[in-house]
Design an enzyme around this catalytic site. Structure first.
Site, PDB file in Angstrom:
ATOM      1  N   CYS A 129      38.693  47.453  27.978  1.00  0.00           N
ATOM      2  CA  CYS A 129      39.429  46.367  27.323  1.00  0.00           C
ATOM      3  C   CYS A 129      38.840  45.010  27.713  1.00  0.00           C
ATOM      4  O   CYS A 129      37.798  44.636  27.201  1.00  0.00           O
ATOM      5  CB  CYS A 129      40.925  46.487  27.606  1.00  0.00           C
ATOM      6  SG  CYS A 129      41.960  45.535  26.478  1.00  0.00           S
ATOM      7  N   HIS A 182      42.521  52.009  27.253  1.00  0.00           N
ATOM      8  CA  HIS A 182      42.796  52.124  28.687  1.00  0.00           C
ATOM      9  C   HIS A 182      42.914  53.585  29.120  1.00  0.00           C
ATOM     10  O   HIS A 182      44.022  54.112  29.208  1.00  0.00           O
ATOM     11  CB  HIS A 182      44.107  51.405  29.025  1.00  0.00           C
ATOM     12  CG  HIS A 182      44.047  49.932  28.862  1.00  0.00           C
ATOM     13  ND1 HIS A 182      43.699  49.086  29.897  1.00  0.00           N
ATOM     14  CD2 HIS A 182      44.290  49.143  27.789  1.00  0.00           C
ATOM     15  CE1 HIS A 182      43.739  47.834  29.464  1.00  0.00           C
ATOM     16  NE2 HIS A 182      44.086  47.844  28.188  1.00  0.00           N
ATOM     17  N   GLU A 201      42.696  54.741  31.994  1.00  0.00           N
ATOM     18  CA  GLU A 201      43.375  54.785  33.291  1.00  0.00           C
ATOM     19  C   GLU A 201      44.897  54.862  33.159  1.00  0.00           C
ATOM     20  O   GLU A 201      45.597  55.126  34.138  1.00  0.00           O
ATOM     21  CB  GLU A 201      42.976  53.571  34.147  1.00  0.00           C
ATOM     22  CG  GLU A 201      43.597  52.254  33.749  1.00  0.00           C
ATOM     23  CD  GLU A 201      42.964  51.556  32.548  1.00  0.00           C
ATOM     24  OE1 GLU A 201      43.377  50.415  32.257  1.00  0.00           O
ATOM     25  OE2 GLU A 201      42.067  52.131  31.894  1.00  0.00           O
TER      26      GLU A 201
END
Length: 191
Positions: A78, A170, A172
Site C-alpha cells: 500500500c 494488505h 499482513e
C-alpha cells in the site's frame, strides 16, 4: 535470515507477526545503520506522505534507496508501494523511487470505499488470495522490466521488478501467509 520492517508509522507490527509465523526473525528499522543488519526489508502500509517525511527526518531515505538499488530485497504494501514508485500521479511527495512504476494514490476511493476481494495470483499458488484494500493505490503504468502479478478490474495491484515486490493490498491483515512466503522464498532467497 533477518527481515527489517520500517517501524515509523503504519502496519509494521502486523508484518512482524506474519513473519514470526513463518519463523523469520525481524528487526524494526528506525536508523540507517540498521540497514546493514538485514537480508530484506518491508515498507508497510500507512500514510505514504507521513512515512516519506519520517524517512527523510530520520536520514533513512537515501541509505535505503542505495541499499535497494544495490539489491536489497524489498516488499512495499500500500503506502510502501507508493514510496517505491518512481512516479506518483499528481504528486511530488518524498519517495524512495526505485521501481519502474507509476501509481495513483487512494485510487480505489476513500476509507469508506475499502473492500476485500479474492485475487488470482498464480505466482503464489492455485487458490485465490483474500486481499484487503484500504484507501488503496493501484499501478497506472509499468516498464517492460516489471512483472505484473495481480489485477483487480484491469487495475494492477501487485507487481515485481527484480528485488522489489509491491502490493496495493494488505496481506499482513489476513491469516494467509503465501504473499510473505513468496517474498521470503522467491524474492529474498531467489536472487
Amino acid at each position: 535470515m533477518k527481515i527489517g520492517v520500517i517501524a515509523m508509522q503504519g502496519a509494521f507490527r502486523e508484518h512482524e507477526q506474519t513473519l514470526a509465523r513463518l519463523g523469520v526473525e525481524t528487526l524494526r528499522i528506525r536508523r540507517p545503520e540498521q540497514l546493514s543488519q538485514i537480508d530484506g526489508i518491508i515498507i508497510p502500509g500507512g500514510e505514504s506522505t507521513t512515512i516519506g517525511k519520517l524517512l527523510g527526518d530520520f536520514n533513512l531515505m537515501e541509505p535505503l534507496r542505495e541499499r535497494i538499488l544495490s539489491g536489497l530485497p524489498v516488499f512495499g504494501t500500500c503506502a510502501g508501494m507508493i514510496l517505491l514508485a518512481k512516479e506518483i500521479e499528481n504528486s511530488n511527495q518524498p519517495r524512495i523511487g526505485t521501481m519502474d512504476i507509476k501509481v495513483a494514490r487512494n485510487a480505489f476511493g476513500r476509507q469508506v470505499d475499502s473492500f476485500e476481494v479474492d485475487l488470482e495470483i498464480p505466482e503464489v499458488g492455485q487458490e485465490p488470495v483474500r486481499a484487503v484494500f484500504i484507501r488503496a493505490p493501484y499501478i497506472l503504468e509499468v516498464k517492460p522490466s516489471v512483472q505484473v502479478l495481480a489485477k483487480v478490474d484491469d487495475k494492477i495491484v501487485m507487481a515485481r521488478q527484480d528485488n522489489m515486490l509491491v502490493s496495493a493490498f494488505h496481506p499482513e491483515l489476513t491469516d494467509d501467509l503465501r504473499i510473505h512466503r513468496y517474498f521470503i522464498e522467491k524474492v529474498c532467497k531467489g536472487l
